[in-house]
Design a protein around this motif. Structure first.
Motif, PDB file in Angstrom:
ATOM      1  N   SER A  56       0.817  -1.221   0.000  1.00 58.39           N
ATOM      2  CA  SER A  56       0.000   0.000   0.000  1.00 58.39           C
ATOM      3  C   SER A  56       0.851   1.272   0.000  1.00 58.39           C
ATOM      4  N   THR A  57       1.872   1.289  -0.827  1.00 58.74           N
ATOM      5  CA  THR A  57       2.746   2.452  -0.973  1.00 58.74           C
ATOM      6  C   THR A  57       2.288   3.286  -2.163  1.00 58.74           C
ATOM      7  N   SER A  58       2.983   4.381  -2.405  1.00 57.82           N
ATOM      8  CA  SER A  58       2.668   5.203  -3.585  1.00 57.82           C
ATOM      9  C   SER A  58       2.870   4.395  -4.858  1.00 57.82           C
ATOM     10  N   SER A 122      -3.524  10.073  -6.526  1.00 54.42           N
ATOM     11  CA  SER A 122      -3.371  10.872  -5.310  1.00 54.42           C
ATOM     12  C   SER A 122      -4.301  10.387  -4.202  1.00 54.42           C
ATOM     13  N   GLY A 123      -5.542  10.092  -4.579  1.00 54.43           N
ATOM     14  CA  GLY A 123      -6.498   9.604  -3.595  1.00 54.43           C
ATOM     15  C   GLY A 123      -6.089   8.272  -3.000  1.00 54.43           C
ATOM     16  N   SER A 125      -3.084   7.021  -2.815  1.00 51.79           N
ATOM     17  CA  SER A 125      -1.865   7.197  -2.016  1.00 51.79           C
ATOM     18  C   SER A 125      -2.183   7.727  -0.623  1.00 51.79           C
ATOM     19  N   ALA A 126      -3.287   8.457  -0.509  1.00 52.11           N
ATOM     20  CA  ALA A 126      -3.650   9.059   0.777  1.00 52.11           C
ATOM     21  C   ALA A 126      -4.502   8.141   1.641  1.00 52.11           C
ATOM     22  N   LEU A 127      -4.893   6.979   1.116  1.00 50.56           N
ATOM     23  CA  LEU A 127      -5.797   6.088   1.834  1.00 50.56           C
ATOM     24  C   LEU A 127      -5.044   4.964   2.540  1.00 50.56           C
ATOM     25  N   ALA A 238     -10.882   9.375   0.296  1.00 51.52           N
ATOM     26  CA  ALA A 238      -9.677  10.009   0.829  1.00 51.52           C
ATOM     27  C   ALA A 238     -10.020  11.279   1.611  1.00 51.52           C
ATOM     28  N   LEU A 239     -10.972  12.045   1.127  1.00 56.52           N
ATOM     29  CA  LEU A 239     -11.367  13.286   1.802  1.00 56.52           C
ATOM     30  C   LEU A 239     -12.172  13.016   3.062  1.00 56.52           C
TER      31      LEU A 239
END
Length: 241
Positions: A56-58, A122-123, A125-127, A238-239
């Motif tokens: 679960s990395t970028s 981006s989403g 990566s942020a989760l 993500a938000l």
């Protein structure tokens, strides 16, 4: 019952490059296209497996997106590119339709595809729960395509109009029921609410944009709906975290 299982095989065979149901009559898919969320479960689980394998990395986020695009044979991405060209074209409806159906890819298509892929990346990566998000987003993406087929008036004769001729608007109901098991994913009520709202907004945006600008829906719009919905659901999750 035999016909039902043939429809499942045909749906997987038509929607993905997986060697499942490729020899089954296409009409079996068209008769039960509400089964498409099942495809989302499979592709989502495959992408989730990639994310788990890579930690679960970028890089896992990028690899998962790549796997999804490949599983669909880049067909939905192609629809997104054409939809972007049609959106960004200037002039009459006829000019927009020409941009939508033209084989060449313009700046509008490339730009929209870049936005969708970057936002999805981006989403993800942020989760923290990237694997679960991939499954939820894929199932929602396939539901959006069912809704687009069920409600989208055909722009012209083609795959969209042919499939739609077999179905009914109420097909969204069994499609929605198939989506219900995603509530088992580790997300809160707030996060699931965000995903549902994002799915509804995506469907409405693509439907009204296509109807207003092109006068109807075709296969490219169906594919674009799936790509845009996946992005919107991942961004919403993500938000909402």
């Amino acid at each position: 019952m035999k016909g039902f299982f043939r429809s499942i095989a045909a749906t997987f065979g038509f929607c993905t490059i997986l060697p499942v149901g490729n020899n089954v009559d296409f009409d079996y898919y068209a008769r039960r296209y509400y089964l498409m969320p099942l495809v989302g479960y499979l592709t989502g689980c495959i992408a989730a497996g990639v994310a788990i394998l890579l930690g679960s990395t970028s890089f896992a986020a990028a690899a998962s997106i790549a796997v999804l695009l490949i599983l669909y044979g880049f067909n939905h991405l192609d629809g997104l590119l054409d939809f972007g060209d049609g959106l960004m074209a200037h002039g009459s409806r006829e000019k927009r339709m020409k941009a939508l159906t033209d084989q060449n890819v313009g700046a509008g298509g490339v730009g929209l595809a870049m936005v969708v892929i970057l936002m999805t990346y981006s989403g993800l990566s942020a989760l923290p729960a990237m694997p679960a998000a991939l499954i939820v987003a894929e199932v929602c993406a396939k539901f959006s395509q069912v809704a687009m087929i069920a409600f989208g008036e055909p722009l012209r004769e083609g795959i969209h109009s042919y499939v739609r001729s077999f179905g009914k608007k109420y097909y969204v109901i069994p499609a929605f029921l198939i989506c219900i098991p995603v509530i088992l994913m580790p997300f809160s009520v707030r996060e699931f609410s965000a995903a549902i709202i994002a799915t509804a907004i995506s469907i409405a945006f693509v439907y009204f944009a296509a109807t207003r600008l092109f006068g109807g829906v075709n296969g490219d719009v169906d594919g674009a709906s799936g790509e845009i919905t996946r992005m919107a659901v991942i961004a919403a999750l993500a938000l909402a975290v």
